[in-house]
Design an enzyme around this catalytic site. Structure first.
Site, PDB file in Angstrom:
ATOM      1  N   ASP A   1      -8.040  -2.266  14.171  1.00 25.47           N
ATOM      2  CA  ASP A   1      -9.504  -2.982  13.604  1.00 25.47           C
ATOM      3  C   ASP A   1      -9.303  -3.325  13.134  1.00 25.47           C
ATOM      4  OD1 ASP A   1      -7.950  -1.451  11.740  1.00 25.47           O
ATOM      5  OD2 ASP A   1      -9.594  -0.322  11.027  1.00 25.47           O
TER       6      ASP A   1
ATOM      7  N   ASP B   1       1.028  -0.665   0.192  1.00 30.76           N
ATOM      8  CA  ASP B   1      -0.362   0.151   0.171  1.00 30.76           C
ATOM      9  C   ASP B   1       0.387   1.110  -0.224  1.00 30.76           C
ATOM     10  OD1 ASP B   1       1.067  -0.248   2.675  1.00 30.76           O
ATOM     11  OD2 ASP B   1      -1.202  -1.073   3.529  1.00 30.76           O
TER      12      ASP B   1
ATOM     13  N   HIS C   1      -7.588  -4.404  10.260  1.00 28.70           N
ATOM     14  CA  HIS C   1      -7.226  -4.007   8.105  1.00 28.70           C
ATOM     15  C   HIS C   1      -5.781  -4.849   8.072  1.00 28.70           C
ATOM     16  CE1 HIS C   1      -4.570  -0.512  10.305  1.00 28.70           C
ATOM     17  NE2 HIS C   1      -4.657  -1.014   9.319  1.00 28.70           N
TER      18      HIS C   1
HETATM   19  C1  F6R Z   1       1.059  -1.481   6.088  1.00 29.48           C
HETATM   20  C2  F6R Z   1      -0.502  -2.235   6.123  1.00 29.48           C
HETATM   21  C3  F6R Z   1      -0.642  -2.459   7.556  1.00 29.48           C
HETATM   22  C4  F6R Z   1       0.075  -1.847   8.607  1.00 29.48           C
HETATM   23  C5  F6R Z   1      -0.989  -2.046  10.330  1.00 29.48           C
HETATM   24  C6  F6R Z   1      -0.514  -3.108  11.032  1.00 29.48           C
HETATM   25  O1  F6R Z   1       2.193  -1.662   4.706  1.00 29.48           O
HETATM   26  O2  F6R Z   1      -0.725  -2.050   4.920  1.00 29.48           O
HETATM   27  O3  F6R Z   1      -2.047  -2.813   7.838  1.00 29.48           O
HETATM   28  O4  F6R Z   1       0.030  -3.783   8.991  1.00 29.48           O
HETATM   29  O5  F6R Z   1      -1.642  -0.675   9.781  1.00 29.48           O
HETATM   30  O6  F6R Z   1       0.672  -1.395  11.463  1.00 29.48           O
HETATM   31  P1  F6R Z   1       1.636  -1.443  12.491  1.00 29.48           P
HETATM   32  O7  F6R Z   1       2.506  -2.804  11.859  1.00 29.48           O
HETATM   33  O8  F6R Z   1       2.666  -0.071  12.174  1.00 29.48           O
HETATM   34  O9  F6R Z   1       1.201  -1.842  13.980  1.00 29.48           O
END
Ligand code: F6R
Length: 260
Positions: A135, A66, A137
């Site tokens: 959440d 992303d 995602h």
């Molecule tokens: C990042 C991404 C997000 C993160 C998620 C967790 O490329 O796609 O899904 O993996 O927001 O973020 P962290 O690892 O910072 O807790």
């Protein structure tokens, strides 16, 4: 779905080991790279193994999950720059071997379609590294995302923007509202998915991912339909798993040859 509950350093070694084995068997493998804090230990471990001569990325390619929309090319939090800093520039990827969605594209729809086509043209992703949002995602497929989605523009939830404000000097207003993200169907096309989650803040999302019903409200639950997912969690992230004891005993009795 395999769930491994272990200390963060052991999880990092497992993920890096899976990538090392993949590249040994298939030097031109295609990797899927996540940003955020979760994969950083894996990237550090891969750099160590690369410097030790154990793993080479010289024939590999990689696709990012992303990208924020609208961050200027030199912004340190632009995911293309983060990936460059955390892994791409530290190992021996060929120039242009790492691609990401173009968050500055004028024609966003065309850019997303081109990105999907580039992944297909590369032969698809062999191993996708994932983190998970509080959440639920994956990529930036926020709750309510189509379980059949492909790369497209999404609006980040306030919760994700608050979670990510730590990368923007704590200022949520600096966190972009929009991103381009691989869709859930894009992620599901990867042949092996390795998701890593560390810390109690991820416990509810991990519970839903592993034990909840499949629902767009917890987008990561679509991974229950994938035939080869490794969920790597530390004890805090595993703290809401009803099946934690089962996962621990299963992993303890796992044949040594099996790998992830
Ligand atoms: C990042 C991404 C997000 C993160 C998620 C967790 O490329 O796609 O899904 O993996 O927001 O973020 P962290 O690892 O910072 O807790």
């Amino acid at each position: 779905m395999e769930v491994v509950i272990a200390a963060p350093e052991d999880l990092v070694a497992l993920a890096a080991g899976a990538i090392e084995s993949l590249l040994a068997a298939k030097p031109a493998a295609v990797l899927g790279l996540a940003t955020g804090s979760s994969p950083l230990g894996i990237y550090d471990e891969l750099v160590r193994r690369h410097l030790d001569g154990r793993v080479s990325f010289s024939r590999a390619r990689a696709f990012m999950l992303d990208e924020y929309v609208g961050l200027p090319p030199d912004h340190p939090e632009r995911y293309r720059n983060v990936i460059e800093q955390e892994i791409a520039s530290r190992v021996d990827f060929a120039p242009d071997a790492v691609q990401g969605p173009d968050g500055l594209a004028e024609d966003v729809v065309a850019a997303c379609a081109q990105y999907e086509a580039a992944i297909v043209e590369a032969g698809g992703v062999d191993l996708q590294i994932l983190g998970i949002g509080t959440d639920g995602h994956v990529g930036f497929n926020e709750p309510g995302s189509s379980l059949a989605s492909r790369t497209r523009i999404k609006t980040l939830t306030d919760q994700t923007r608050a979670d990510n404000a730590r990368f923007f000097d704590g200022d949520i207003d600096e966190v972009p509202r929009h991103c381009l993200t691989q869709g859930l169907a894009t992620i599901m096309s990867a042949r092996h998915i390795v998701l890593i989650a560390i810390g109690r803040a991820k416990a509810e999302a991990i519970h839903h991912l592993v034990e909840g019903p499949v629902s767009a409200m917890w987008p990561a639950t679509i991974l229950q339909h994938h035939p080869h997912v490794s969920v790597l969690v530390d004890p805090a992230a595993a703290s809401r798993l009803q099946l934690a004891d089962y996962f621990r005993s299963t992993y303890a009795a796992k044949p040594a040859w099996q790998g992830l």
